[in-house]
Motif scaffolding. Structure first.
Motif, mmCIF file in Angstrom:
data_model
loop_
_atom_site.group_PDB
_atom_site.id
_atom_site.type_symbol
_atom_site.label_atom_id
_atom_site.label_comp_id
_atom_site.label_asym_id
_atom_site.label_seq_id
_atom_site.Cartn_x
_atom_site.Cartn_y
_atom_site.Cartn_z
ATOM 1 N N GLY A 180 -8.008 -8.072 -1.121
ATOM 2 C CA GLY A 180 -8.722 -7.053 -0.354
ATOM 3 C C GLY A 180 -9.055 -7.531 1.042
ATOM 4 N N ARG A 181 -9.495 -8.771 1.140
ATOM 5 C CA ARG A 181 -9.795 -9.323 2.464
ATOM 6 C C ARG A 181 -8.528 -9.452 3.302
ATOM 7 N NH1 ARG A 181 -13.341 -12.339 -0.889
ATOM 8 N NH2 ARG A 181 -11.837 -14.051 -1.080
ATOM 9 N N ALA A 182 -7.437 -9.923 2.674
ATOM 10 C CA ALA A 182 -6.179 -10.109 3.406
ATOM 11 C C ALA A 182 -5.618 -8.781 3.904
ATOM 12 C CB ALA A 182 -5.152 -10.803 2.503
ATOM 13 N N MET A 183 -5.876 -7.700 3.168
ATOM 14 C CA MET A 183 -5.357 -6.386 3.533
ATOM 15 C C MET A 183 -6.256 -5.658 4.531
ATOM 16 S SD MET A 183 -4.213 -5.336 -0.347
ATOM 17 C CE MET A 183 -3.125 -3.947 -0.108
ATOM 18 N N GLY A 184 -7.344 -6.303 4.928
ATOM 19 C CA GLY A 184 -8.242 -5.693 5.899
ATOM 20 C C GLY A 184 -9.236 -4.727 5.298
ATOM 21 N N LEU A 185 -9.452 -4.808 3.985
ATOM 22 C CA LEU A 185 -10.365 -3.891 3.305
ATOM 23 C C LEU A 185 -11.778 -4.458 3.183
ATOM 24 C CD1 LEU A 185 -7.918 -2.736 0.492
ATOM 25 C CD2 LEU A 185 -8.592 -1.447 2.526
ATOM 26 N N GLY A 186 -11.966 -5.684 3.648
ATOM 27 C CA GLY A 186 -13.291 -6.298 3.614
ATOM 28 C C GLY A 186 -13.634 -6.847 2.247
ATOM 29 N N GLU A 187 -14.930 -6.919 1.965
ATOM 30 C CA GLU A 187 -15.391 -7.402 0.663
ATOM 31 C C GLU A 187 -15.306 -6.261 -0.346
ATOM 32 O OE1 GLU A 187 -15.983 -10.461 -0.159
ATOM 33 O OE2 GLU A 187 -15.620 -11.144 1.890
ATOM 34 N N VAL A 188 -14.533 -6.447 -1.390
ATOM 35 C CA VAL A 188 -14.239 -5.356 -2.329
ATOM 36 C C VAL A 188 -14.821 -5.605 -3.716
ATOM 37 C CG1 VAL A 188 -12.153 -4.707 -1.092
ATOM 38 C CG2 VAL A 188 -12.007 -6.394 -2.942
ATOM 39 N N ALA A 189 -15.768 -6.551 -3.843
ATOM 40 C CA ALA A 189 -16.322 -6.882 -5.153
ATOM 41 C C ALA A 189 -16.963 -5.669 -5.826
ATOM 42 C CB ALA A 189 -17.342 -8.013 -5.032
ATOM 43 N N LYS A 190 -17.504 -4.749 -5.027
ATOM 44 C CA LYS A 190 -18.172 -3.575 -5.582
ATOM 45 C C LYS A 190 -17.307 -2.322 -5.486
ATOM 46 C CE LYS A 190 -22.826 -5.306 -4.619
ATOM 47 N NZ LYS A 190 -24.132 -5.029 -3.957
ATOM 48 N N SER A 191 -16.041 -2.491 -5.179
ATOM 49 C CA SER A 191 -15.121 -1.358 -5.031
ATOM 50 C C SER A 191 -14.035 -1.405 -6.095
ATOM 51 C CB SER A 191 -14.486 -1.385 -3.636
ATOM 52 O OG SER A 191 -13.493 -0.396 -3.510
ATOM 53 N N GLU A 192 -13.513 -0.230 -6.439
ATOM 54 C CA GLU A 192 -12.402 -0.150 -7.381
ATOM 55 C C GLU A 192 -11.057 -0.421 -6.701
ATOM 56 O OE1 GLU A 192 -12.795 1.143 -10.980
ATOM 57 O OE2 GLU A 192 -14.638 0.161 -10.324
ATOM 58 N N MET A 193 -11.063 -0.601 -5.407
ATOM 59 C CA MET A 193 -9.861 -0.766 -4.612
ATOM 60 C C MET A 193 -9.928 -2.089 -3.867
ATOM 61 S SD MET A 193 -8.718 1.711 -1.473
ATOM 62 C CE MET A 193 -10.077 1.101 -0.466
ATOM 63 N N PRO A 194 -8.816 -2.829 -3.744
ATOM 64 C CA PRO A 194 -7.454 -2.523 -4.216
ATOM 65 C C PRO A 194 -7.302 -2.801 -5.716
ATOM 66 C CG PRO A 194 -7.484 -4.677 -3.204
ATOM 67 C CD PRO A 194 -8.874 -4.118 -3.013
ATOM 68 N N LYS A 195 -6.146 -2.417 -6.243
ATOM 69 C CA LYS A 195 -5.805 -2.717 -7.627
ATOM 70 C C LYS A 195 -4.939 -3.975 -7.672
ATOM 71 C CE LYS A 195 -7.703 1.191 -8.961
ATOM 72 N NZ LYS A 195 -8.928 1.256 -9.765
ATOM 73 N N LEU A 196 -4.670 -4.456 -8.872
ATOM 74 C CA LEU A 196 -3.811 -5.633 -9.030
ATOM 75 C C LEU A 196 -2.915 -5.439 -10.244
ATOM 76 C CD1 LEU A 196 -4.655 -9.331 -8.535
ATOM 77 C CD2 LEU A 196 -3.623 -8.646 -10.697
ATOM 78 N N THR A 197 -1.666 -5.856 -10.118
ATOM 79 C CA THR A 197 -0.708 -5.770 -11.216
ATOM 80 C C THR A 197 0.022 -7.099 -11.363
ATOM 81 O OG1 THR A 197 -0.353 -3.380 -11.061
ATOM 82 C CG2 THR A 197 1.425 -4.673 -12.016
ATOM 83 N N LEU A 198 0.155 -7.538 -12.619
ATOM 84 C CA LEU A 198 0.952 -8.716 -12.940
ATOM 85 C C LEU A 198 2.306 -8.241 -13.446
ATOM 86 C CD1 LEU A 198 -1.713 -10.925 -14.771
ATOM 87 C CD2 LEU A 198 -1.080 -10.918 -12.346
ATOM 88 N N ASP A 235 0.847 -1.195 0.000
ATOM 89 C CA ASP A 235 0.000 0.000 0.000
ATOM 90 C C ASP A 235 0.882 1.244 0.000
ATOM 91 O OD1 ASP A 235 -1.894 1.947 0.267
ATOM 92 O OD2 ASP A 235 -2.684 1.267 2.195
ATOM 93 N N ALA A 236 1.064 1.822 -1.180
ATOM 94 C CA ALA A 236 1.801 3.081 -1.342
ATOM 95 C C ALA A 236 1.121 3.853 -2.459
ATOM 96 C CB ALA A 236 3.266 2.831 -1.676
ATOM 97 N N ALA A 237 0.447 4.931 -2.117
ATOM 98 C CA ALA A 237 -0.385 5.722 -3.029
ATOM 99 C C ALA A 237 -1.701 5.025 -3.335
ATOM 100 C CB ALA A 237 0.338 6.089 -4.318
ATOM 101 N N VAL A 238 -1.666 3.700 -3.478
ATOM 102 C CA VAL A 238 -2.871 2.902 -3.671
ATOM 103 C C VAL A 238 -2.565 1.491 -3.164
ATOM 104 C CG1 VAL A 238 -2.238 2.201 -6.028
ATOM 105 C CG2 VAL A 238 -4.639 2.211 -5.353
ATOM 106 N N PRO A 239 -3.500 0.832 -2.497
ATOM 107 C CA PRO A 239 -3.256 -0.555 -2.102
ATOM 108 C C PRO A 239 -3.305 -1.466 -3.328
ATOM 109 C CG PRO A 239 -5.460 0.119 -1.436
ATOM 110 C CD PRO A 239 -4.779 1.340 -1.978
ATOM 111 N N MET A 240 -2.351 -2.386 -3.412
ATOM 112 C CA MET A 240 -2.244 -3.187 -4.624
ATOM 113 C C MET A 240 -1.753 -4.590 -4.311
ATOM 114 S SD MET A 240 -0.814 -1.872 -8.276
ATOM 115 C CE MET A 240 0.913 -1.681 -7.870
ATOM 116 N N ILE A 241 -2.257 -5.550 -5.068
ATOM 117 C CA ILE A 241 -1.779 -6.923 -5.020
ATOM 118 C C ILE A 241 -0.879 -7.126 -6.222
ATOM 119 C CG2 ILE A 241 -2.432 -9.361 -5.093
ATOM 120 C CD1 ILE A 241 -5.091 -6.946 -4.150
ATOM 121 N N LEU A 242 0.314 -7.650 -6.006
ATOM 122 C CA LEU A 242 1.289 -7.849 -7.063
ATOM 123 C C LEU A 242 1.579 -9.339 -7.200
ATOM 124 C CD1 LEU A 242 3.048 -4.978 -5.481
ATOM 125 C CD2 LEU A 242 2.845 -4.909 -7.958
ATOM 126 N N ALA A 243 1.491 -9.839 -8.430
ATOM 127 C CA ALA A 243 1.714 -11.257 -8.689
ATOM 128 C C ALA A 243 2.501 -11.416 -9.980
ATOM 129 C CB ALA A 243 0.379 -12.000 -8.786
#
Length: 375
Positions: free
Chosen positions: A241-259, A199-207
């Protein structure tokens, strides 16, 4: 906001910021925050029908963005910037994240509307992003009290050259979670995939792109044509999103994801395919680039092991579908042992495209929100 005949009239300026585009509004020209304002913005963007022919929005996420600007009451900021992402799949507005590309146009807009006085040939605009509660300093070329738009700076994803806009993000770690590493781990397994949650500027999952059967150099069109892949990416994003403590994010634009993948060129540091989140970005989001650069500097992340230029060189060059984006991120260890992103700088450009009024049917607003019925 005025009423002319059977339509509401709202002043706005359409601007390009980085690789995005959208209307900029002064906050006092809009209704107070709430249902009325959101319905007004959705209607003027044409978000109630898929082709947006009856509004000023576009057909993808990059052209369905809104900026709301006001003079700041904070001692450390000149203007407040609230970003709204029109969610093209759900006809809603998401205020949970910042947009760094639209951010590039905030400084020029503030100067041209008189919110910030120009100073000589270079003017600094201190911007408070309401979405993330963070400060960004923008350096704008100016002359005779106005922002300049012509110049020799170029960014991939936008044709031609324009005046440089330098953005310096301050203390961007923990934009939504309060931590650079929200789960307390550099990497972990989610849905059977090794990821890093940053989480820097935006929370993100990186894979790794390879874990999805990709090289990491596919075009956005190739990725977006594979619905099965998009579904897998979305499920991983929700798990993150759940792992980061943001809850259910299915209806949210956050977090983002990058491959991510190793770079393909000599200049590149890392290849990235950024999701917005439901489709792959045709270039790369600025806030996402800041987060990716921060992740590259943190030993143990999936990005750190792939990045070509190790953290001794703070400039990370990201290869994306439209070219490259460079970010200079400085990560330091604080006295308590935690890692802090003290600064993240990058170059963008912006341009003022149109200034005028946008119209919204009176009947629609009264039917949806009752706006004007008691006035």
């Amino acid at each position: 906001m005025q009423q002319i005949a059977d339509q509401y009239v709202v002043p706005c300026v359409v601007m390009r910021g980085g690789t995005s585009k959208g209307p900029f509004f002064l906050e006092h020209d809009l209704p107070k925050p709430g249902v009325q304002r959101d319905q007004l913005l959705l209607r003027l963007m044409g978000a109630l029908e898929p082709r947006r022919v009856d509004g000023i929005g576009g057909i993808d996420s990059l052209t369905n963005k809104i900026a709301i600007i006001s003079r700041s009451e904070r001692a450390d900021a000149d203007v407040d910037y609230l970003f709204g992402q029109i969610c093209v799949h759900k006809n809603t507005i998401d205020y949970s994240v910042n947009c760094g590309n639209m951010l590039a146009a905030v400084g020029p807009f503030a100067i041209d509307t008189g919110l910030v006085p120009a100073t000589d040939s270079q003017t600094q605009v201190r911007i408070y992003n309401v979405n993330t509660e963070k400060i960004i300093h923008a350096s704008i070329r100016t002359s005779q009290g106005r922002a300049l738009y012509e110049g020799d700076a170029a960014i991939d994803g936008v044709a031609g050259n324009a005046a440089a806009v330098w953005l310096d993000f301050k203390a961007v770690q923990g934009s939504k979670t309060g931590k650079l590493l929200p789960t307390g781990k550099e990497r972990e397994i989610l849905n059977g995939i090794e990821v890093s949650c940053v989480d820097a500027a935006v929370p993100m999952i990186l894979a790794r792109a390879s874990d999805f059967g990709l090289s990491g150099f596919e075009s956005a069109e190739q990725i977006n044509a594979d619905q099965g892949l998009l579904d897998r990416v979305e499920l991983l994003r929700q798990a993150g999103g759940r792992a980061m403590g943001l809850g259910e994010v299915a209806k949210s634009e956050m977090p983002k994801l990058t491959l991510v993948a190793p770079p393909q060129t000599a200049e590149g540091s890392i290849a990235g395919r950024y999701f917005m989140p439901y489709t792959c970005h045709t270039s790369f989001a600025v806030t996402g680039a800041v987060c990716l650069a921060a992740a590259a500097a943190v030993e143990g992340t999936v990005v750190h092991e792939l990045v070509k230029q190790q953290p001794a060189n703070p400039v990370v060059c990201i290869e994306h579908p439209s070219g490259k984006l460079k970010v200079e991120a400085t990560v330091q260890t604080s006295s308590d042992g935690s890692q802090v992103v003290t600064s993240a700088k990058l170059l963008r450009t912006a341009r003022r495209l149109m200034a005028g009024d946008v119209y919204v049917p009176l009947g629609f607003m009264q039917a949806e929100t009752g706006l004007g019925e008691t006035e």
